[in-house]
Design a protein around this motif. Structure first.
Motif, mmCIF file in Angstrom:
data_model
loop_
_atom_site.group_PDB
_atom_site.id
_atom_site.type_symbol
_atom_site.label_atom_id
_atom_site.label_comp_id
_atom_site.label_asym_id
_atom_site.label_seq_id
_atom_site.Cartn_x
_atom_site.Cartn_y
_atom_site.Cartn_z
ATOM 1 N N ASN A 70 0.828 -1.213 0.000
ATOM 2 C CA ASN A 70 0.000 0.000 0.000
ATOM 3 C C ASN A 70 0.861 1.261 0.000
ATOM 4 O O ASN A 70 0.561 2.223 -0.705
ATOM 5 C CB ASN A 70 -0.928 0.008 1.217
ATOM 6 N N ALA A 71 1.939 1.258 0.785
ATOM 7 C CA ALA A 71 2.834 2.410 0.844
ATOM 8 C C ALA A 71 3.536 2.638 -0.494
ATOM 9 O O ALA A 71 3.716 3.785 -0.916
ATOM 10 C CB ALA A 71 3.854 2.229 1.967
ATOM 11 N N ILE A 72 3.915 1.557 -1.172
ATOM 12 C CA ILE A 72 4.544 1.669 -2.492
ATOM 13 C C ILE A 72 3.564 2.283 -3.485
ATOM 14 O O ILE A 72 3.922 3.180 -4.256
ATOM 15 C CB ILE A 72 5.055 0.297 -2.979
ATOM 16 N N ALA A 73 2.323 1.812 -3.463
ATOM 17 C CA ALA A 73 1.298 2.350 -4.363
ATOM 18 C C ALA A 73 1.129 3.854 -4.147
ATOM 19 O O ALA A 73 1.070 4.629 -5.113
ATOM 20 C CB ALA A 73 -0.024 1.624 -4.146
ATOM 21 N N GLU A 74 1.100 4.264 -2.898
ATOM 22 C CA GLU A 74 0.933 5.681 -2.585
ATOM 23 C C GLU A 74 2.182 6.497 -2.932
ATOM 24 O O GLU A 74 2.091 7.543 -3.573
ATOM 25 C CB GLU A 74 0.616 5.836 -1.098
ATOM 26 N N GLU A 75 3.339 6.006 -2.528
ATOM 27 C CA GLU A 75 4.599 6.740 -2.739
ATOM 28 C C GLU A 75 4.895 6.972 -4.219
ATOM 29 O O GLU A 75 5.369 8.038 -4.615
ATOM 30 C CB GLU A 75 5.762 5.978 -2.099
ATOM 31 N N PHE A 76 4.624 5.958 -5.051
ATOM 32 C CA PHE A 76 4.997 6.046 -6.460
ATOM 33 C C PHE A 76 3.806 6.275 -7.387
ATOM 34 O O PHE A 76 3.956 6.231 -8.607
ATOM 35 C CB PHE A 76 5.781 4.794 -6.868
ATOM 36 N N ALA A 77 2.616 6.520 -6.806
ATOM 37 C CA ALA A 77 1.394 6.809 -7.570
ATOM 38 C C ALA A 77 1.115 5.738 -8.621
ATOM 39 O O ALA A 77 0.848 6.031 -9.790
ATOM 40 C CB ALA A 77 1.481 8.190 -8.202
ATOM 41 N N VAL A 78 1.214 4.480 -8.182
ATOM 42 C CA VAL A 78 0.958 3.331 -9.055
ATOM 43 C C VAL A 78 -0.116 2.482 -8.381
ATOM 44 O O VAL A 78 0.086 2.015 -7.259
ATOM 45 C CB VAL A 78 2.243 2.494 -9.261
ATOM 46 N N ALA A 79 -1.248 2.311 -9.042
ATOM 47 C CA ALA A 79 -2.336 1.512 -8.473
ATOM 48 C C ALA A 79 -1.850 0.093 -8.175
ATOM 49 O O ALA A 79 -1.107 -0.500 -8.956
ATOM 50 C CB ALA A 79 -3.516 1.469 -9.433
ATOM 51 N N HIS A 80 -2.280 -0.431 -7.042
ATOM 52 C CA HIS A 80 -1.884 -1.780 -6.623
ATOM 53 C C HIS A 80 -2.429 -2.838 -7.573
ATOM 54 O O HIS A 80 -3.557 -2.774 -8.025
ATOM 55 C CB HIS A 80 -2.410 -2.077 -5.215
ATOM 56 N N ALA A 81 -1.590 -3.829 -7.861
ATOM 57 C CA ALA A 81 -1.995 -5.025 -8.591
ATOM 58 C C ALA A 81 -1.125 -6.166 -8.087
ATOM 59 O O ALA A 81 -0.119 -5.953 -7.414
ATOM 60 C CB ALA A 81 -1.814 -4.846 -10.091
ATOM 61 N N SER A 82 -1.535 -7.378 -8.404
ATOM 62 C CA SER A 82 -0.757 -8.546 -8.002
ATOM 63 C C SER A 82 -1.014 -9.673 -8.996
ATOM 64 O O SER A 82 -2.178 -10.016 -9.225
ATOM 65 C CB SER A 82 -1.181 -8.988 -6.604
ATOM 66 N N PRO A 83 0.052 -10.174 -9.576
ATOM 67 C CA PRO A 83 1.439 -9.770 -9.431
ATOM 68 C C PRO A 83 1.672 -8.438 -10.134
ATOM 69 O O PRO A 83 0.904 -8.040 -11.009
ATOM 70 C CB PRO A 83 2.214 -10.892 -10.116
ATOM 71 N N GLN A 84 2.750 -7.790 -9.751
ATOM 72 C CA GLN A 84 3.067 -6.483 -10.334
ATOM 73 C C GLN A 84 4.569 -6.257 -10.298
ATOM 74 O O GLN A 84 5.234 -6.659 -9.348
ATOM 75 C CB GLN A 84 2.367 -5.388 -9.531
ATOM 76 N N VAL A 85 5.069 -5.620 -11.349
ATOM 77 C CA VAL A 85 6.460 -5.182 -11.383
ATOM 78 C C VAL A 85 6.454 -3.673 -11.540
ATOM 79 O O VAL A 85 5.743 -3.123 -12.387
ATOM 80 C CB VAL A 85 7.247 -5.842 -12.545
ATOM 81 N N ILE A 86 7.252 -3.029 -10.707
ATOM 82 C CA ILE A 86 7.437 -1.577 -10.773
ATOM 83 C C ILE A 86 8.937 -1.328 -10.868
ATOM 84 O O ILE A 86 9.713 -1.922 -10.125
ATOM 85 C CB ILE A 86 6.876 -0.877 -9.519
ATOM 86 N N VAL A 87 9.338 -0.462 -11.792
ATOM 87 C CA VAL A 87 10.738 -0.073 -11.895
ATOM 88 C C VAL A 87 10.844 1.378 -11.445
ATOM 89 O O VAL A 87 10.103 2.245 -11.929
ATOM 90 C CB VAL A 87 11.299 -0.243 -13.325
ATOM 91 N N ILE A 88 11.755 1.617 -10.504
ATOM 92 C CA ILE A 88 11.987 2.947 -9.946
ATOM 93 C C ILE A 88 13.344 3.448 -10.436
ATOM 94 O O ILE A 88 14.337 2.739 -10.343
ATOM 95 C CB ILE A 88 12.007 2.897 -8.395
ATOM 96 N N ARG A 89 13.340 4.651 -10.990
ATOM 97 C CA ARG A 89 14.598 5.286 -11.398
ATOM 98 C C ARG A 89 14.556 6.734 -10.912
ATOM 99 O O ARG A 89 13.552 7.422 -11.104
ATOM 100 C CB ARG A 89 14.770 5.234 -12.916
#
Length: 112
Positions: A70-89
């Motif tokens: 939930n914190a990742i979704a909020e911090e990076f403004a990416v709606a939660h999904a599962s499975p999910q891959v997010i790349v942070i740069r």
């Protein structure tokens, strides 16, 4: 393949800082979902040792750590999904995909 475990809310700030040196890949996995297991297996089979030199991989068991998801979704403004891959740069989400849309080639090409 050696993924770092995301198991603490404080790691979010750490990975934001780390993403300034090289992109961070977060794989959000539900241990209760067969699609998530299939996507995880595809990532594991595709990952090459040299990719760990260019990308910093993190694994999140979201059943055990939903508050981090939930914190990742909020911090990076990416709606939660599962499975999910997010790349942070550079502290920002530059790629995200979920379910069968998770594409290894897209993930490793984000850093270039």
């Amino acid at each position: 393949m050696s993924w770092k475990k995301l198991a603490s809310l404080s790691q979010i700030e750490q990975l934001k800082e780390e993403s300034k040196e090289k992109p961070v890949v977060i794989f959000k996995h539900s241990t209760r979902c067969s699609i998530s297991s299939m996507a995880w297996n595809r990532m594991e089979r595709s990952w090459k040792a040299e990719d760990s030199e260019r990308l910093s991989p993190y694994f999140l068991d979201l059943i055990a750590h939903r508050e981090i998801s939930n914190a990742i979704a909020e911090e990076f403004a990416v709606a939660h999904a599962s499975p999910q891959v997010i790349v942070i740069r550079d502290g920002k989400a530059v790629y995200n995909n979920s379910h069968m849309g998770i594409n290894y080639r897209e993930i490793v090409s984000v850093e270039s």
